[in-house]
Every structure is written in structure tokens, then in C-alpha cells.
Design an enzyme around this catalytic site. Sequence first.
Site, PDB file in Angstrom:
ATOM      1  N   ASP A  16       0.874  -1.168   0.000  1.00 25.80           N
ATOM      2  CA  ASP A  16       0.000   0.000   0.000  1.00 25.80           C
ATOM      3  C   ASP A  16       0.915   1.223   0.000  1.00 25.80           C
ATOM      4  OD1 ASP A  16      -2.381   1.564   0.269  1.00 25.80           O
ATOM      5  OD2 ASP A  16      -1.940   1.752   2.407  1.00 25.80           O
ATOM      6  N   ASP A  18      -0.086   5.089   0.944  1.00 30.46           N
ATOM      7  CA  ASP A  18      -0.284   6.076   2.005  1.00 30.46           C
ATOM      8  C   ASP A  18      -0.225   5.416   3.382  1.00 30.46           C
ATOM      9  OD1 ASP A  18      -0.758   8.071   0.042  1.00 30.46           O
ATOM     10  OD2 ASP A  18      -2.831   7.397  -0.138  1.00 30.46           O
TER      11      ASP A  18
END
Length: 247
Positions: A16, A18
Amino acid sequence: MTDRIDLTAYDAVLFDLDGVLTPTAEVHMHAWQSLFDELFASWNVGPAYTARDYYEYVDGKKRYDGVAAVLRSRSVEVRWGDPSDPPEADTVCGIGNRKNAYFEAALRADGIAPYPGSLRVLDLLRAAGTPVAVVSSSKNAEEVLRTAGIRDRFGVVVDGAVAEREGLASKPAPDMFVTAARMLQVEPARAAAVEDALSGVRSAAAGGFGLVLAVDRGVGAEALWAAGADAVVGDLAELVETGPRGS
């Protein structure tokens, strides 16, 4: 689990963005807070938006899905609208575009840099020849990666724009992670997924990944384990320093 994790033992590692690779989760959090503080005040909607709402309804999801989830939690329904809606429009898409304007302004004003620990892990994987990908619900992923100076690290990026174009379901559905694994030509069971959001952990777990590693940036280790994480760390630097926290 308490044993030291070696990400180079996997055929690929999917990250991922953020909150895992870059601290943009904080920028997103502030943008969402500004948006809903303003919106709820103008609409006289309560209770007030909090960080818990971010983790429960927004974190890791596609932007418009996050807007709809927060509004639904307050028993507010508005038209979905269209992604081309202006930020002033009181539709799900318009409100989502308003949030994105807050985010883009902050990103361009302040810039962003990757977490040092995450960069060390990326260096380790590159030295080992382990393929890596980014799997992010954000449509800003490409800009964030470029701003952080790490876009060239990833041959595969499956983000919110790709998900919309390909009709992929938002996290916590496994679609985005599974699609990225297919693009890397690896089996999910032989790959590792690294997430910080509850929806993302659930997504990777549902996709059958061989390792679901969670980074606890504030949601809480117990919640991450309950969502399906195999191990939890406070920062990826722990993988090259000490062992992760086990369940």
C-alpha cells in the site's frame, strides 16, 4: 508470530502507499477532517467527524466509497453524481473531488518523502531482485510516488484510477491486490502484502496472500490482527533492525 520476517523469501512484495511507503496518510487525514468539519457544520450534521471515522469508513477505500460510507454513518444520502462533478457539487463525487482539492494543495505546498524505514526495505528488496508493486486506492498514487522520488522503483502500480478503469472493487475486496499479483506474474500465496489500513489488511487476507504484514500507524495492533494481519510492526525499519510484534 515473533520470528524475524524476511520479505526477500517471497516471490514479490505488494505495498500500500499512504501510511506504508509515505506519510501521505496524515495529509489525507487532515484533508478529510477539513472536508467533513466544513460539510457537517454547513449541513448541521452530527456527531462531529473524528479520526475514528477515518479509520473505520475511509482509510484504504476509494475516495467516493469513503465519502458515501461516512455520510451513510450519519444517515445522510446524496446523489452519487459523476467523477466530472465540480468540487462545489453536493454529490458523492463532488464532495470527493472537494476533498482531493484539499489534498493536492497540501501535497504541492509541502511535498512528501518516503519513510526512511520503508526506503531501506525497498533497497533490500531491489538488491535481492524481488519484484515489488504498489496497490493503492488513491487516484493520487502516481503523483505521490513521483513527488517522493520512488516511482521508478515499481513496475506495477494498481491505484484508484486503474481500479476505476478496470472496474475493480474497492478494498476490502481482494480485487486490486490480486490484479497486481497477476500483473507481476506471481501467485498471491507466494507473495507478501504490506498494509496499514483495516480495509487493506482485509483485502490482502481475502486475496490469500502468503504474508499479510500490517504497519500500525494509529489504527491499533489488535484491530489489525483481528482484520487478518499475520504480523504487525510500527515501522518497516523493524524488519531490518528487530523482529516484528506478533499476535
